[in-house]
Design a protein around this motif. Structure first.
Motif, PDB file in Angstrom:
ATOM      1  N   LEU A 198       0.738  -1.204   0.109  1.00  0.00           N
ATOM      2  CA  LEU A 198       0.131   0.000  -0.120  1.00  0.00           C
ATOM      3  C   LEU A 198       0.856   1.341  -0.086  1.00  0.00           C
ATOM      4  O   LEU A 198       1.885   1.032   0.903  1.00  0.00           O
ATOM      5  CB  LEU A 198      -0.761  -0.186   1.192  1.00  0.00           C
ATOM      6  N   ALA A 199       0.638   2.268  -0.890  1.00  0.00           N
ATOM      7  CA  ALA A 199       1.509   3.135  -1.034  1.00  0.00           C
ATOM      8  C   ALA A 199       0.560   4.746  -1.314  1.00  0.00           C
ATOM      9  O   ALA A 199      -0.512   4.686  -1.393  1.00  0.00           O
ATOM     10  CB  ALA A 199       2.371   3.351  -2.253  1.00  0.00           C
ATOM     11  N   ALA A 243       7.935  -1.820  -4.460  1.00  0.00           N
ATOM     12  CA  ALA A 243       6.647  -0.523  -4.317  1.00  0.00           C
ATOM     13  C   ALA A 243       7.261   0.640  -4.198  1.00  0.00           C
ATOM     14  O   ALA A 243       6.565   1.391  -4.858  1.00  0.00           O
ATOM     15  CB  ALA A 243       6.008  -1.144  -3.187  1.00  0.00           C
ATOM     16  N   GLY A 244       8.219   0.956  -3.685  1.00  0.00           N
ATOM     17  CA  GLY A 244       8.953   2.232  -3.401  1.00  0.00           C
ATOM     18  C   GLY A 244       9.185   2.891  -5.015  1.00  0.00           C
ATOM     19  O   GLY A 244       8.974   4.057  -5.319  1.00  0.00           O
ATOM     20  N   LEU A 285       3.380   2.808   2.648  1.00  0.00           N
ATOM     21  CA  LEU A 285       2.709   2.820   3.854  1.00  0.00           C
ATOM     22  C   LEU A 285       2.728   1.329   4.608  1.00  0.00           C
ATOM     23  O   LEU A 285       2.869   1.357   5.829  1.00  0.00           O
ATOM     24  CB  LEU A 285       1.311   3.204   3.734  1.00  0.00           C
ATOM     25  N   ALA A 286       2.589   0.371   3.938  1.00  0.00           N
ATOM     26  CA  ALA A 286       2.511  -0.945   4.520  1.00  0.00           C
ATOM     27  C   ALA A 286       2.698  -2.085   3.289  1.00  0.00           C
ATOM     28  O   ALA A 286       2.515  -1.838   2.028  1.00  0.00           O
ATOM     29  CB  ALA A 286       1.119  -1.197   4.918  1.00  0.00           C
ATOM     30  N   GLY A 311      -2.614  10.216  -4.442  1.00  0.00           N
ATOM     31  CA  GLY A 311      -3.687   9.362  -3.648  1.00  0.00           C
ATOM     32  C   GLY A 311      -2.952   8.178  -3.158  1.00  0.00           C
ATOM     33  O   GLY A 311      -1.688   7.875  -3.061  1.00  0.00           O
ATOM     34  N   LEU A 312      -4.085   7.299  -2.916  1.00  0.00           N
ATOM     35  CA  LEU A 312      -3.584   5.915  -2.111  1.00  0.00           C
ATOM     36  C   LEU A 312      -3.857   5.022  -3.146  1.00  0.00           C
ATOM     37  O   LEU A 312      -4.874   5.078  -4.188  1.00  0.00           O
ATOM     38  CB  LEU A 312      -4.486   5.552  -1.081  1.00  0.00           C
ATOM     39  N   PHE A 313      -2.939   3.989  -3.288  1.00  0.00           N
ATOM     40  CA  PHE A 313      -3.200   2.763  -4.390  1.00  0.00           C
ATOM     41  C   PHE A 313      -2.432   1.821  -3.889  1.00  0.00           C
ATOM     42  O   PHE A 313      -1.609   1.879  -3.101  1.00  0.00           O
ATOM     43  CB  PHE A 313      -2.296   3.428  -5.754  1.00  0.00           C
ATOM     44  N   GLY A 314      -2.733   0.492  -4.338  1.00  0.00           N
ATOM     45  CA  GLY A 314      -2.046  -0.785  -4.064  1.00  0.00           C
ATOM     46  C   GLY A 314      -1.349  -1.462  -5.147  1.00  0.00           C
ATOM     47  O   GLY A 314      -1.547  -1.073  -6.334  1.00  0.00           O
TER      48      GLY A 314
END
Length: 450
Positions: free
Chosen positions: A252-253, A298-299, A264-265, A312-315
């Motif tokens: 999750l970023a 992910a980074g 984020l996780a 925004g948030l995304f996975g």
């Protein structure tokens, strides 16, 4: 600005399922998934924050009271919460119904004060139109960037970010292209995925030797219906990863409006369904054997998306497999929207007041790491017909609620699906992986036997 920790202003939460409705209809209690973002009511802990929450049907007052009960002053928080229902539960997606209701739009506008953001579950042209009507910015990627959240777009971003992926072909639209891709790929099976499929419901596993034995993730799907969707929406054909053991972590970023990208996780996904590809829940954090590889990949992807202007948030979903030099993480897909791991993370973060330690990949509440196990699919015939309030009281009687002093226990969601479908979700938070798993298993047994 992070939606998990706003200092002041108004969050206009629009949990509209602005997704392909054919797959959505296959999810039991899909309308209640509008409640997934109710964890954002916990941001009302900050006295400078207001929340406006839209829904297609009124949210049961017991559910609202349940979320506010996590806060130090529920009455004060309730005064900064505005619930707006359009009272049309079967008119989907929600945002389209809101736009057709000037009274609802005006009610939202009147509730906004200070800096405001529209927080959508998924962003489409409907959400852009609503944000423009309200005169507030969107906390999500512009629709002009939506391609990068498709299966084909994810392959493009993955290549640019230098992240390994299964061998495959993007932007296929005809059966001839699918056949050509199948013949070019190794292995006994391949996987074909719709560009905009979600929760694994747009997938098909195809044996090379006999395509008539294709296994579709969605019930009732056939090559005739699937080919029509491929023609309209496009897709990818990729090698089927046969490696054993094979793990399915995700990340999750977040990209802030200022362009700062961060992970984020990480999670391990719990999958099920006909092909074993349908999201059922998750555990946090991802296993230590490949957590760093997943976070690093992910980074790099998040930075590539930030460079394109995504916010925004995304996975991101990955495969993790053992290689000669350790574990490798292969990008599976990018979901440019709030996804299934967002609400467990938000619930755990906001109830424990933890912070994410990027070095270890752990949530830290003081000096204590926190772990959780979450599901969207706790269902039982004995739960059908029960009201959310009844189940909330049962949870407290059984001692499987949330312990505010230890900052461990369960946080429930999807409670609105109980009366009709006998289904709910919950996140079990513990001070160790074992404690979270044991509480989760106990809660499943108690609820299904209640």
């Amino acid at each position: 600005m992070s939606i998990f920790e706003p200092s002041e202003g108004t969050l206009v939460v629009v949990p509209s399922l602005s997704l392909p409705q054919d797959e959505l209809r296959r999810i039991k209690g899909a309308r209640s998934y509008e409640e997934r973002l109710l964890f954002l009511l916990l941001t009302l802990r900050n006295p400078g924050v207001k929340v406006v929450y839209l829904s297609s049907a009124p949210i049961d007052p017991d559910i609202v009271a349940y979320y506010l009960s996590f806060l130090p002053d529920p009455d004060d928080a309730a005064g900064r919460l505005t619930l707006v229902s359009v009272n049309e539960p079967w008119s989907q997606p929600l945002t389209r119904t809101v736009l057709a209701n000037p009274e609802a739009v005006e009610q939202v506008r009147a509730a906004i004060s200070g800096e405001a953001w529209l927080v959508p579950f998924v962003l489409s042209e409907l959400e852009e139109k609503l944000a423009a009507s309200l005169g507030i910015p969107l906390y999500g990627p512009a629709t002009s960037l939506a391609y990068y959240g498709s299966k084909s777009g994810a392959r493009e971003v993955g290549h640019e970010a230098g992240v390994p992926m299964p061998r495959g072909f993007g932007d296929v639209r005809t059966m001839a292209e699918i056949v050509e891709a199948i013949e070019a790929l190794p292995g006994e099976r391949v996987i074909v995925k719709l560009n905009d499929g979600y929760s694994g419901l747009g997938n098909a596993i195809v044996p090379r030797a006999d395509r008539s034995r294709t296994s579709f993730a969605a019930d009732g799907e056939t090559w005739e219906t699937f080919a029509a969707k491929i023609s309209e929406r496009g897709g990818v054909v990729e090698e089927f990863i046969e490696h054993s053991p094979l793990f399915h972590p995700s990340a999750l970023a977040q990209i802030t409006p200022g362009g700062q990208a961060r992970v984020l996780a990480t999670h391990d996904q719990v999958l099920g369904g006909a092909n074993g590809h349908v999201y059922q829940g998750c555990t946090f954090p991802a296993a230590p054997e490949y957590r760093a590889e997943v976070s690093g990949a992910a980074g790099r992807i998040a930075q590539a998306l930030a460079d394109r202007g995504v916010i925004g948030l995304f996975g991101m979903d990955f495969f993790a497999l053992k290689a000669d030099a350790g574990y490798a993480a292969l990008l599976c897909e990018i979901n440019l929207r709030i996804g299934g791991t967002t609400h467990p993370f938000g619930a755990a973060l906001l109830t424990t007041e933890a912070t994410y330690d990027a070095a270890s990949g752990l949530l830290m509440s003081g000096n204590q790491p926190k772990f959780y196990t979450a599901t969207d699919n706790c269902a039982s015939a004995c739960l059908r017909g029960r009201t959310p309030g009844e189940v909330i009281r049962t949870v407290e009687r059984l001692g499987i609620g949330f312990d505010a002093e230890r900052r461990t226990g369960n946080v429930f969601h999807l409670l609105g699906a109980l009366p009709e479908h006998g289904k709910l979700g919950f996140t079990s938070i513990g001070d160790s992986r074992e404690e979270a798993d044991e509480l989760h298993a106990l809660t499943q047994r108690l609820l299904r036997g209640s």
